[in-house]
Design an enzyme around this catalytic site. Structure first.
Site, PDB file in Angstrom:
ATOM      1  N   PHE A 174      32.793  29.909 -12.584  1.00 20.70           N
ATOM      2  CA  PHE A 174      32.646  29.113 -13.815  1.00 20.70           C
ATOM      3  C   PHE A 174      33.123  29.263 -14.292  1.00 20.70           C
ATOM      4  O   PHE A 174      33.406  30.350 -15.447  1.00 20.70           O
ATOM      5  CB  PHE A 174      31.171  28.218 -14.170  1.00 20.70           C
ATOM      6  CG  PHE A 174      31.028  26.855 -14.479  1.00 20.70           C
ATOM      7  CD1 PHE A 174      31.958  25.683 -13.951  1.00 20.70           C
ATOM      8  CD2 PHE A 174      30.037  26.895 -15.586  1.00 20.70           C
ATOM      9  CE1 PHE A 174      31.336  25.274 -14.900  1.00 20.70           C
ATOM     10  CE2 PHE A 174      30.028  26.160 -16.408  1.00 20.70           C
ATOM     11  CZ  PHE A 174      30.671  24.989 -16.135  1.00 20.70           C
ATOM     12  N   HIS A 225      20.063  27.605 -12.019  1.00 12.96           N
ATOM     13  CA  HIS A 225      20.258  29.046 -12.482  1.00 12.96           C
ATOM     14  C   HIS A 225      19.825  30.152 -11.952  1.00 12.96           C
ATOM     15  O   HIS A 225      18.992  30.588 -12.166  1.00 12.96           O
ATOM     16  CB  HIS A 225      20.559  29.321 -13.958  1.00 12.96           C
ATOM     17  CG  HIS A 225      20.990  28.246 -14.703  1.00 12.96           C
ATOM     18  ND1 HIS A 225      22.812  27.712 -14.584  1.00 12.96           N
ATOM     19  CD2 HIS A 225      21.099  26.399 -15.279  1.00 12.96           C
ATOM     20  CE1 HIS A 225      22.575  26.224 -14.509  1.00 12.96           C
ATOM     21  NE2 HIS A 225      21.412  25.954 -15.255  1.00 12.96           N
ATOM     22  N   THR A 268      -3.402  -5.479   0.694  1.00  9.03           N
ATOM     23  CA  THR A 268      -2.305  -3.856   0.681  1.00  9.03           C
ATOM     24  C   THR A 268      -3.965  -3.330   1.919  1.00  9.03           C
ATOM     25  O   THR A 268      -2.707  -2.215   2.092  1.00  9.03           O
ATOM     26  CB  THR A 268      -2.852  -3.917  -0.768  1.00  9.03           C
ATOM     27  OG1 THR A 268      -3.725  -3.424  -1.007  1.00  9.03           O
ATOM     28  CG2 THR A 268      -1.853  -4.519  -1.686  1.00  9.03           C
ATOM     29  N   ASP A 269      -4.759  -3.726   1.694  1.00 10.98           N
ATOM     30  CA  ASP A 269      -5.165  -3.659   3.326  1.00 10.98           C
ATOM     31  C   ASP A 269      -5.456  -3.526   4.016  1.00 10.98           C
ATOM     32  O   ASP A 269      -5.803  -2.240   4.740  1.00 10.98           O
ATOM     33  CB  ASP A 269      -6.997  -3.587   2.920  1.00 10.98           C
ATOM     34  CG  ASP A 269      -8.348  -2.445   3.921  1.00 10.98           C
ATOM     35  OD1 ASP A 269      -8.420  -1.429   2.995  1.00 10.98           O
ATOM     36  OD2 ASP A 269      -8.996  -3.276   4.325  1.00 10.98           O
ATOM     37  N   ARG A 304      29.137  34.455  -9.298  1.00 11.62           N
ATOM     38  CA  ARG A 304      28.212  33.982 -10.205  1.00 11.62           C
ATOM     39  C   ARG A 304      27.178  34.075  -8.775  1.00 11.62           C
ATOM     40  O   ARG A 304      27.816  33.511  -7.468  1.00 11.62           O
ATOM     41  CB  ARG A 304      28.063  33.187 -10.590  1.00 11.62           C
ATOM     42  CG  ARG A 304      28.724  31.973 -10.604  1.00 11.62           C
ATOM     43  CD  ARG A 304      27.966  30.658 -11.457  1.00 11.62           C
ATOM     44  NE  ARG A 304      28.579  29.451 -11.195  1.00 11.62           N
ATOM     45  CZ  ARG A 304      28.513  28.231 -11.607  1.00 11.62           C
ATOM     46  NH1 ARG A 304      27.811  27.986 -12.527  1.00 11.62           N
ATOM     47  NH2 ARG A 304      28.884  27.045 -10.842  1.00 11.62           N
ATOM     48  N   LYS A 355       0.866  -0.854   0.067  1.00 12.27           N
ATOM     49  CA  LYS A 355       0.149  -0.213   0.158  1.00 12.27           C
ATOM     50  C   LYS A 355       1.007   1.563   0.217  1.00 12.27           C
ATOM     51  O   LYS A 355       2.107   1.259   0.870  1.00 12.27           O
ATOM     52  CB  LYS A 355      -0.722  -0.565   1.155  1.00 12.27           C
ATOM     53  CG  LYS A 355      -2.283   0.731   0.461  1.00 12.27           C
ATOM     54  CD  LYS A 355      -2.958   0.544   0.223  1.00 12.27           C
ATOM     55  CE  LYS A 355      -5.128   0.248   0.344  1.00 12.27           C
ATOM     56  NZ  LYS A 355      -5.884  -0.490  -0.538  1.00 12.27           N
TER      57      LYS A 355
END
Length: 297
Positions: A155, A249, A55-56, A172, A10
């Site tokens: 950079f 950026h 799953t329950d 930057r 689940k």
């Protein structure tokens, strides 16, 4: 035909646990997903449900455990669930519990009442617990931790070809949204792994932030390595960390048409496309186990 790997469970059980201590309340807000593997060949090939825990039922277990055991931390809650599913039924061989935790901050007001909260605009904490009856694997982490350095980043010196238009820069803005997963040292046997998981999380988070702030960045790759290395160096219980850093950026806006000089003051924050830098840092002698594609965690 041969049946390959399979699992079921689940997903995304949204659970909020309130703990009341008089007029002071505490809140834990989790999203818990359960995946089980075991003797499930018959249900796939013939439709026989004889070995299937529904799953329950797994959903109900999550909510019942929140009542019976409380939620001390995401990791501890996942450990309790994984042990229960693997040791409770012979047809279940392993369990994987994935948890996201959402933080709430208390709204402090005059008087004795302390039961009001505001959702924090911060990262989401994550945890993944695997147990196969003999060994544990615990991976903690976080996602969407947004950080920014307004300087101390450049950079330059990169490869240029006929399609390169990006100008070199000595100053930057460096911004990213940290996605990190770190794997704790292995735990073997049936004994329950014990640790101060909240303290461990706070320490790893602090080291990630400190390394980001302290690094004069020549590239986001260099910053990533410094961040991961600091966690490995400062947290002896962590064997491996994988980081995924999208480069958020920030481009200088051209203000010359308006007769204005933009002296690294006004930026356009672009959300896409973005550079995506990813890597794993390991302690000496450790083997990589965190998936390269972190979305599959």
């Amino acid at each position: 035909m041969i049946l390959g790997q399979n699992q079921y469970g689940k997903a995304e059980n949204r659970i909020v646990r309130i703990t009341r201590e008089g007029s002071t309340h505490h809140i834990k807000d989790l999203n818990v997903s359960v995946a089980l593997t075991g003797d499930m060949t018959d249900v796939h090939l013939s439709g026989s449900n004889a070995n299937v825990l529904t799953t329950d039922t797994t959903k109900n277990t999550v909510f019942a455990f929140a009542k019976e055991h409380g939620i001390a931390s995401a990791e501890e809650f996942g450990i309790l669930l994984a042990r229960h599913f693997v040791t409770g039924l012979p047809t279940i061989h392993s369990a994987r519990i994935r948890i996201e935790e959402y933080a709430w901050e208390r709204i402090e007001t005059p008087g004795p009442k302390r039961h009001s909260f505001v959702r924090e605009g911060r990262e989401t904490r994550t945890a993944q617990i695997r147990f196969d009856g003999t060994a544990w694997e615990i991976v903690s982490g976080l996602k969407d931790l947004t950080v920014l350095n307004s300087t101390d980043s450049e950079f330059t010196g990169y490869v240029k070809d006929r399609y390169t238009t990006l100008p070199e820069t000595r100053d930057r803005v460096l911004a990213t949204q940290v996605h990190a997963r770190w794997r704790h040292s292995g735990h073997s046997g049936h004994s329950t792994p014990e640790a101060d998981w909240d303290r461990s999380y706070r320490q790893a988070r602090e080291h990630l932030l400190t390394a980001f702030a302290d690094t004069y960045s020549l590239s986001l790759q260099q910053t990533l390595y410094r961040m991961g290395s600091r966690v490995i160096e400062k947290c002896p219980g962590i064997e491996e960390i994988r980081l995924s850093l999208p480069n958020r950026h920030h481009f200088l806006v051209d203000l010359e048409p308006f007769g204005l000089k933009n002296d690294n003051e006004v930026y356009y924050a672009a959300d896409r496309p973005y550079g995506l830098i990813e890597a794993t840092i390991l302690r000496d002698g450790a083997e990589p186990r965190i998936p390269v594609d972190m979305t599959n965690l």
